[in-house]
Design an enzyme around this catalytic site. Sequence first.
Site, short mmCIF file in Angstrom:
data_model
loop_
_atom_site.label_atom_id
_atom_site.label_comp_id
_atom_site.label_asym_id
_atom_site.label_seq_id
_atom_site.Cartn_x
_atom_site.Cartn_y
_atom_site.Cartn_z
N ASP A 31 35.26 26.34 42.22
CA ASP A 31 36.06 27.16 41.31
C ASP A 31 35.17 27.68 40.18
O ASP A 31 34.64 26.90 39.38
CB ASP A 31 37.20 26.32 40.74
CG ASP A 31 38.25 27.15 40.02
OD1 ASP A 31 37.92 28.22 39.52
OD2 ASP A 31 39.41 26.69 39.96
N HIS A 80 38.77 29.20 43.34
CA HIS A 80 39.91 29.15 42.44
C HIS A 80 41.19 29.66 43.11
O HIS A 80 42.29 29.23 42.75
CB HIS A 80 39.61 30.02 41.20
CG HIS A 80 40.68 30.03 40.18
ND1 HIS A 80 41.01 28.94 39.40
CD2 HIS A 80 41.54 31.04 39.78
CE1 HIS A 80 41.99 29.25 38.58
NE2 HIS A 80 42.33 30.52 38.79
N SER A 102 46.59 28.15 38.48
CA SER A 102 45.77 28.69 37.40
C SER A 102 46.48 28.55 36.05
O SER A 102 46.79 27.45 35.65
CB SER A 102 45.40 30.14 37.72
OG SER A 102 44.40 30.62 36.84
#
Length: 322
Positions: free
Chosen positions: A238, A270, A192
């Site tokens: 995601d 995600h 991320s």
Amino acid sequence: MQSRSITPGEAPSLRPGSYAHRRRRGGRIAAKAVLALALAGGTLAAVPATAQAAPAAPAVRAANPYERGPAPTEASIEAARGPFATAQTSVSSLSVTGFGGGTIYYPTSTSEGTFGAVAVAPGFTADQSSMAWYGPRLASQGFVIFTIDTNSRYDQPASRGDQLAAALDYLTQRSSVRSRIDATRLGVMGHSMGGGGSLEVSNDRPNLQASIPLTPWNLTKSWSRIQVPTMIIGAQNDSVASVTSHSEPFYNSIPASAEKAYLELAGASHFAPNTSNTTIAKYSISWLKRFIDNDTRYEQFICPPPTGEREISEYRNTCPSS
């Protein structure tokens, strides 16, 4: 691709004019002369021991001095553990500067030589525990892995990139395992915003050998200056860092000269990189081996692109040349 020089301790070549070449050639000439004389006299019984051909030259080590471990197979890169026994050590945030400490995972034996090292950053609001599974899994394949905590759980990608750089500096200069590391063979990973951070540090440190952003998030979309071999792993479903606005633009902007790959996890969210995932491990190991260790034995798993794997919805790459 970068070339690698032969390290001290490798078997010398028998170059013309060298002592080893003259000795081996002299032995062969002597043996031929004695054989001719013996044939002329009708017997070979009197060949003296000193006239025997010189023993064969010792076997030369693999051309790549950075190879570690046995030849890979599909099963070996999918396994939960690789061929190296590992240990781990904690690093307190109080003992470091520039990042928040973490945990180092490393092979216990250096009988095959030193290892490449990889710093791994977590995502927004997360800590190193969200990336802990990478430690023993990648270290057991022949790497030193440092899963780090960031200074703040809210640090943005640029800051996380700086912290990955600080973690690599600590690993190679001050850590208790620094003697196990080849400081010229380093890489980064991150999830991320940590993945966005791995793009940031790759942009700033072109001498890195590999980068693997995992479902990366970053407001900067163009990375045309990156020259570090980069594998971006995106997730099809995601909803935090959608592939259409993050992973795919990142991949497209990196020049092909850097060597790059884009792997999209089918049906994944995600947060897929936060739990043990064989597909992520398999291709991360192959990428790190190929570019940090310059080990072309692993190229078969990333080029040509894998087909027929239901866990992968898309795969693109530049197919590195051996």
